[in-house]
Structure formats: C-alpha cells, structure tokens
Design a protein around this motif. Structure first.
Motif, PDB file in Angstrom:
ATOM      1  N   UNK A 276       1.036  -1.190   0.215  1.00 27.72           N
ATOM      2  CA  UNK A 276      -0.180  -0.061   0.181  1.00 27.72           C
ATOM      3  C   UNK A 276       0.755   1.268  -0.091  1.00 27.72           C
ATOM      4  N   UNK A 277       0.468   2.359  -0.636  1.00 25.93           N
ATOM      5  CA  UNK A 277       1.047   3.540  -0.789  1.00 25.93           C
ATOM      6  C   UNK A 277       0.292   4.682  -1.190  1.00 25.93           C
ATOM      7  N   UNK A 278       0.827   5.815  -1.426  1.00 24.95           N
ATOM      8  CA  UNK A 278       0.140   6.825  -1.985  1.00 24.95           C
ATOM      9  C   UNK A 278       0.718   7.767  -2.873  1.00 24.95           C
ATOM     10  N   UNK A 279       0.119   8.591  -3.584  1.00 21.40           N
ATOM     11  CA  UNK A 279       0.751   9.279  -4.487  1.00 21.40           C
ATOM     12  C   UNK A 279      -0.217  10.511  -4.651  1.00 21.40           C
ATOM     13  N   UNK A 280       0.163  11.562  -5.373  1.00 24.14           N
ATOM     14  CA  UNK A 280      -0.256  12.970  -5.476  1.00 24.14           C
ATOM     15  C   UNK A 280      -0.049  13.451  -6.917  1.00 24.14           C
ATOM     16  N   UNK A 281      -0.996  13.936  -7.621  1.00 27.58           N
ATOM     17  CA  UNK A 281      -0.854  14.506  -8.815  1.00 27.58           C
ATOM     18  C   UNK A 281      -1.662  15.644  -9.323  1.00 27.58           C
ATOM     19  N   UNK A 282      -1.116  16.280 -10.017  1.00 21.26           N
ATOM     20  CA  UNK A 282      -1.380  17.890 -10.363  1.00 21.26           C
ATOM     21  C   UNK A 282      -2.687  17.668 -11.281  1.00 21.26           C
ATOM     22  N   UNK A 283      -3.678  18.345 -11.361  1.00 16.06           N
ATOM     23  CA  UNK A 283      -5.023  18.234 -11.995  1.00 16.06           C
ATOM     24  C   UNK A 283      -4.472  18.837 -13.501  1.00 16.06           C
ATOM     25  N   UNK A 284      -4.911  18.359 -14.361  1.00 15.26           N
ATOM     26  CA  UNK A 284      -4.377  18.776 -15.838  1.00 15.26           C
ATOM     27  C   UNK A 284      -4.801  20.160 -16.289  1.00 15.26           C
ATOM     28  N   UNK A 285      -4.113  20.899 -17.166  1.00 12.42           N
ATOM     29  CA  UNK A 285      -4.458  21.966 -17.474  1.00 12.42           C
ATOM     30  C   UNK A 285      -5.537  22.089 -18.383  1.00 12.42           C
ATOM     31  N   UNK A 286      -6.337  22.944 -18.057  1.00  9.15           N
ATOM     32  CA  UNK A 286      -7.800  23.005 -18.858  1.00  9.15           C
ATOM     33  C   UNK A 286      -8.908  22.087 -18.388  1.00  9.15           C
ATOM     34  N   UNK A 287      -8.634  21.288 -17.299  1.00 12.12           N
ATOM     35  CA  UNK A 287      -9.633  20.407 -16.702  1.00 12.12           C
ATOM     36  C   UNK A 287     -10.227  21.315 -15.855  1.00 12.12           C
ATOM     37  N   UNK A 288     -11.799  21.179 -15.635  1.00 10.45           N
ATOM     38  CA  UNK A 288     -12.636  21.699 -14.703  1.00 10.45           C
ATOM     39  C   UNK A 288     -12.132  21.402 -13.265  1.00 10.45           C
ATOM     40  N   UNK A 289     -12.016  22.349 -12.245  1.00 13.07           N
ATOM     41  CA  UNK A 289     -11.681  22.103 -11.180  1.00 13.07           C
ATOM     42  C   UNK A 289     -12.545  21.364 -10.086  1.00 13.07           C
ATOM     43  N   UNK A 290     -12.448  21.108  -8.870  1.00 13.09           N
ATOM     44  CA  UNK A 290     -13.483  20.652  -8.239  1.00 13.09           C
ATOM     45  C   UNK A 290     -14.634  21.187  -7.982  1.00 13.09           C
ATOM     46  N   UNK A 291     -15.666  20.562  -8.070  1.00 12.95           N
ATOM     47  CA  UNK A 291     -16.970  21.257  -8.144  1.00 12.95           C
ATOM     48  C   UNK A 291     -17.360  21.966  -6.606  1.00 12.95           C
ATOM     49  N   UNK A 292     -16.406  21.437  -5.820  1.00 13.47           N
ATOM     50  CA  UNK A 292     -16.711  22.172  -4.492  1.00 13.47           C
ATOM     51  C   UNK A 292     -16.273  23.427  -4.549  1.00 13.47           C
ATOM     52  N   UNK A 293     -15.039  23.614  -4.938  1.00 12.77           N
ATOM     53  CA  UNK A 293     -14.266  24.947  -5.082  1.00 12.77           C
ATOM     54  C   UNK A 293     -13.828  25.384  -3.687  1.00 12.77           C
ATOM     55  N   UNK A 294     -12.790  26.646  -3.619  1.00  7.03           N
ATOM     56  CA  UNK A 294     -12.230  26.772  -2.383  1.00  7.03           C
ATOM     57  C   UNK A 294     -12.881  27.380  -1.469  1.00  7.03           C
ATOM     58  N   UNK A 295     -14.342  27.781  -1.691  1.00  9.79           N
ATOM     59  CA  UNK A 295     -15.193  28.372  -0.717  1.00  9.79           C
ATOM     60  C   UNK A 295     -16.207  27.363  -0.140  1.00  9.79           C
TER      61      UNK A 295
ATOM     62  N   UNK B  48      -5.028  15.603  -7.006  1.00 12.48           N
ATOM     63  CA  UNK B  48      -5.648  14.729  -6.570  1.00 12.48           C
ATOM     64  C   UNK B  48      -4.898  13.821  -5.705  1.00 12.48           C
ATOM     65  N   UNK B  49      -5.184  13.099  -4.810  1.00 10.73           N
ATOM     66  CA  UNK B  49      -4.512  11.942  -4.085  1.00 10.73           C
ATOM     67  C   UNK B  49      -5.138  10.584  -4.470  1.00 10.73           C
ATOM     68  N   UNK B  50      -4.032   9.781  -4.734  1.00 14.00           N
ATOM     69  CA  UNK B  50      -4.183   8.275  -5.104  1.00 14.00           C
ATOM     70  C   UNK B  50      -3.721   7.498  -3.915  1.00 14.00           C
ATOM     71  N   UNK B  51      -4.633   6.318  -3.548  1.00 15.66           N
ATOM     72  CA  UNK B  51      -4.269   5.461  -2.463  1.00 15.66           C
ATOM     73  C   UNK B  51      -4.258   4.241  -3.051  1.00 15.66           C
ATOM     74  N   UNK B  52      -3.193   3.587  -3.071  1.00 18.41           N
ATOM     75  CA  UNK B  52      -3.083   2.201  -3.902  1.00 18.41           C
ATOM     76  C   UNK B  52      -2.839   1.073  -3.073  1.00 18.41           C
ATOM     77  N   UNK B  53      -3.708   0.124  -3.460  1.00 13.39           N
ATOM     78  CA  UNK B  53      -3.381  -1.366  -2.907  1.00 13.39           C
ATOM     79  C   UNK B  53      -2.963  -2.165  -3.984  1.00 13.39           C
ATOM     80  N   UNK B  54      -1.585  -2.436  -4.001  1.00 11.90           N
ATOM     81  CA  UNK B  54      -1.194  -3.324  -5.073  1.00 11.90           C
ATOM     82  C   UNK B  54      -1.035  -4.707  -4.602  1.00 11.90           C
TER      83      UNK B  54
END
Length: 560
Positions: free
Chosen positions: A77-96, A114-120
């Motif tokens: 098990x491990x975790x990763x984090x990745x950047x949202x791609x350019x031009x992709x609509x942000x989180x529907x929740x937003x910062x507010x 995004x965070x990714x949580x992996x079970x390999x």
C-alpha cells in the motif's frame, strides 16, 4: 525500471488523453460519493493489450492495463499525489465550499490536485503469460484522508481480488449512501458489513456545546474505530531520521527542494506525507509527491538542470533517480527501516552549507534535536504509540513557537473595533512590514516558548522568501478581511437608521440600499460565518431604508 511506478498510469493517461474522465460533472449525480472520492481505478498488467482505459461513469470505475513487473511479492500500500491537468474543470466544490470553510487548513479538500491511495497485489500465477498476477486498486480523492482511505482499501481490496467488478459496484453504491464529511462530527461509514467510525477532524461542535449526533449511536456489529482520519505514525516514519528531525523541520518550514530515496513506495509515500505534516498546523504550501516516477507528467519539469530545483518534495524508489537528482540541494537516502537497539545508521543527508540549523553545534543531537523524554524513550524502548505522541507534540510546540510571534504581530495590524463605523467603508489592515516584525523578536520572539537556541532571525528571513509564508499570510489576511466585513455588518445592524435618514437625499439613500444589498450578496456568496439573525437584521434594515423612499423608487428597487 521501478515495478510499481505504473500504478498511477491510468490517471496520467487520463489527464493526457481525456481530462474529462476525472470530471465529476460527467458522472450521474452521485453527490455523496463525489464528496469522498473522485473515482475508483483498477490497474492491471496485460502483455497483449498494453495500456488502455475504459471508463464506467455509472459506477465511477476506471479500468486500465499497465505494463508493470515487481520483485516484491504480496500486498503493498502506498499513496501518490498528482496535479490536475491544464484546462480540466476544477473541483465542483471549489475553495469556498462549506467543508473547506470549517476544516483545518491541513485537512481541506484539494482544488488543483488529486490524491491516489493504492493497494497493489503481486502473486505467482501460472495461468498468466507473465507468470504473475499483478493488479492495483486505486482510490482517487481530493481529501488528504490517508488513514481512512488506506483502511478502506484494506477492507475492499482483498475482496475485490477474489470477486472483481461486482464487488466494486456494491462498494461504490455503499459509499454513495455515506453522509458527507463534516469537520467536528464523528461519522459511521458502513462498507462490506463493517462500520468504520471516523473521528472528528475538528471538534467545533463540541466547542459550541452541541453533541454530534453520530457519537452516541449504538452500533451492531461493533464499529471499526479509526484512531485518526489522516495522521500517520510519525515515530515509525521518522525512526531512521530522528537525529535530524530539527533540520528536516526547517527544510519543510522553508519549502526547500527535497528528494526522498526509499526502498519501497510505502516508505517513500509515508515519509513524504510525514514530513509535510511535521509543520502542522501550518499548511505546507509547496508541491509534494509521495511517490514520484519517471512516467509522471512533471518528470521533465522537475529533473531539468537549466533552472534551480523547484520547491517540491519528491519521494522516489527508482535507482535511476540517484544520478538524476544528484545536483539537488537536499537528498535523503533511506535504507531498510529497522529498530533494534540504537538508532539506525543507514541515513545519508546532503544539504546546503549555507542552510544552518537552529543550533549548529555538532555531536549534541540529544539536547537540541529531540526532547529529553523522547530520547530516553528510545533507549528504554518505550511503546511506539507513546513515542509518536511525544514526537508529534514536540513538532507542534516547535511550529507554534515559530508562528506565535507572527500571529501576535499580525493581530497588531488589525484596525481597532471602535474605528469600524456603519456608514463608512471598513478601515484597511495595515501592511505586513518584515523589518517592523523583526524588531518585535527581541521581546516577543520564539525564545519565550522554546528552549532551542539559534539564528531565529535568519530563519524568519528565509521563511519570508518561501511559499509557506506567502500561503500563510494570504490565508490570514483573508480571514482578517472577512472578520472586518462581519464586524461591519454587525455595526450596521445595530446602527440608528432613522437618525441617519433624516437629512439624506434620495440619491444617498438609494446608494445606501445598493451598498447594503451588495454586502448581503457578498456575505452569502462568500459563505461567511454570519449568524442567521445578522442576515435577517440586515434584510430588515434594507427594507426599512427602501420604505423611506417615494413609491416609484420603492417599486424600482424592489424589482431589482
């Protein structure tokens, strides 16, 4: 090639070939599911198919093939984090969104990552052409709930590897029935016949004298109580780094470029996440990648030699990176984690000569690097839970000692309450002066609350140049501005409107109506923590002012 690097391939492929695949807006209205997870991904190796992505929007399931090979058998098990791609609509929740408004900064929902949580799982399988069963189950979320999602994976992954897709479909439907995450509330989350009890991330409800409704519910069967929703065992994560904990804390505080070279994705991701949390409750505002691979889309960006290394922490396992990152200012190599007798000696640290620790005296790690009770606990082999609590408290006190002088100075920049009047724009917050702040340290510096000695002023000057200071100041300035707005609303609601209206022209009165309406709209749109009675009073005041105007003007204002 690192065998586990491809576990994040479906997300990388998704953002390169079809950013819409991770858009919550493309799915059916599973709002409760989406408040916890963005999607569920399955990564499978297939010699013939290679890499391919199939998206099942109705099940929030992404399936893919990925080239991978592994020398480690069993489950990882491990975790990763990745950047949202350019031009992709942000989180529907937003910062507010309401959650982010109430949650501590270290637990807020990510907007651009995004965070990714992996079970390999890798086991021998003669029925497979390559001779191994290799598959990863990945949960993708914007929430940094490391402990919760890894615990969830421990429940569902073994079952999935036995029953495959039907199991995931049932799990996704169960998650869609979960209540949304609420700071300060204990939640009971049923999944696969087990109830996971999630502790509150912020005890605001108890502080207000209200008891969260989920706490005292009798549950059968007994719930699986998680000790924490996000915190890692710092003692286990840092056991080979303890003698350098002071230096590591400084590196995190200053947002320095750091590479963690670890023997496995598990050690890599846990160490990076533990480092980021070491300056809590201060938010780490730089980029960090718990598990970074040569297939990551930022690989070229982060490995170029044409510019200085970026402010990022990278956790890696591929030996290829040893040469690639040899020019980075801070490289930490971790061997196999062991804890027998004395502290391990497999640690190599490379750091800039110009970066000094708070106390540069050599050979005295115990007094200035760790609290004496913690050092004694290592010698006496105190239980890990106790050591973790002591280490966490030590880091918290260190961060608080550093931040309290900044908070005290920032409070002095706030206008006095008596200067806020109902009919004038609220006064401005005074600008932050670094030199003025430095002048306060002699009598109100960290030395008042910390036993550590060293170049505190030099540390503050370097901190002012870091993204962490910029992030802290922007957040605190925003909070202070909102506080002024709220105070102004309250003063308006208590003011004598009748007295003010006596000698005012129609133009002035209409202007007041428009300004009050603007304030009311702003308060609602920004989701300020305004009490309902204040908003009701403000609405009544607006109606009262409109009622003082001629009927034709009243009609126009009421229409708009």
């Amino acid at each position: 090639m690192d065998p586990l690097e491809h576990a994040e391939a479906p997300h990388r492929r998704t953002r390169e070939k079809g950013a819409e695949n991770l858009k919550p807006g493309c799915w059916p209205p599973w709002s409760r599911f989406s408040s916890w997870l963005e999607c569920v991904c399955v990564v499978t190796f297939d010699l013939e198919l290679g890499q391919a992505i199939e998206v099942h929007h109705d099940q929030h399931l992404v399936e893919s093939s990925s080239s991978s090979s592994s020398g480690c058998l069993g489950d990882t098990q491990f975790s990763f984090r990745l950047r949202q791609s350019v031009g992709q609509k942000g989180s529907r929740f937003g910062p507010e969104d309401t959650y982010n408004r109430d949650a501590p900064v270290t637990l807020q929902r990510e907007v651009a990552h995004y965070y990714g949580f992996v079970y390999f799982r890798q086991v021998k399988d003669v029925s497979v052409k390559r001779g191994y069963f290799q598959k990863s189950l990945v949960l993708v979320s914007r929430l940094p709930y490391v402990n919760l999602f890894h615990s969830l994976l421990q429940l569902i992954a073994p079952e999935y590897f036995e029953k495959l897709e039907p199991c995931l479909e049932a799990v996704c439907n169960e998650i869609d029935q979960w209540p949304s995450p609420v700071p300060g509330m204990t939640l009971n989350l049923p999944v696969m016949g087990v109830v996971m009890q999630v502790p509150p991330s912020l005890p605001t409800f108890l502080a207000e004298g209200r008891v969260p409704q989920h706490i005292f519910v009798n549950l059968l069967p007994a719930p699986m109580v998680l000790p924490t929703i996000h915190e890692l065992d710092l003692f286990r994560c840092f056991q080979s780094l303890l003698i350098h904990i002071q230096m590591l804390w400084e590196l995190m505080l200053l947002g320095e470029p750091v590479v963690i070279m670890a023997p496995s994705p598990t050690v890599s991701s846990e160490t990076v996440l533990a480092l980021v949390s070491s300056i809590s409750p201060l938010k780490y505002c730089c980029d960090f990648r718990p598990y970074f691979t040569i297939h990551d889309s930022e690989f070229k960006e982060y490995t170029t030699r044409t510019q200085a290394p970026p402010n990022v922490i990278l956790g890696v396992t591929n030996p290829f990176f040893i040469k690639t990152f040899q020019y980075w200012p801070h490289v930490i190599r971790l061997g196999e984690l062991k804890m027998s007798g004395d502290l391990p000696k497999q640690l190599k640290v490379k750091k800039l000569a110009k970066l000094k620790t708070l106390d540069t005296k050599s050979g005295k790690c115990c007094p200035h690097s760790l609290p004496v009770p913690f050092w004694q606990g290592i010698q006496r082999k105190r239980p890990s839970e106790a050591q973790c609590a002591i280490l966490r408290r030590h880091l918290l006190e260190l961060t608080q000692s550093f931040i309290i002088p900044l908070e005290r100075y920032l409070a002095s920049l706030m206008p006095l309450q008596k200067s806020v009047t109902p009919w004038k724009t609220p006064p401005q917050i005074r600008p932050f002066s670094q030199e003025e702040f430095m002048g306060t340290l002699e009598h109100a510096g960290p030395q008042l609350t910390s036993v550590l000695k060293g170049d505190w002023m030099g540390l503050y000057r370097r901190f002012f140049r870091s993204p962490n200071f910029d992030g802290w100041y922007r957040l605190r300035h925003k909070e202070m501005t909102q506080k002024l707005e709220l105070l102004h609303l309250e003063v308006i609601c208590e003011a004598d409107l009748q007295l003010w209206l006596k000698d005012k022209s129609e133009v002035e009165i209409v202007d007041l109506v428009l300004k009050l309406r603007e304030k009311l709209t702003k308060a609602c749109r920004q989701q300020l923590p305004v009490k309902d009675e204040v908003l009701e009073k403000l609405e009544c005041r607006i109606q009262m002012v409109i009622g003082s105007l001629p009927e034709d003007l009243q009609t126009v204002l009421l229409r708009h």
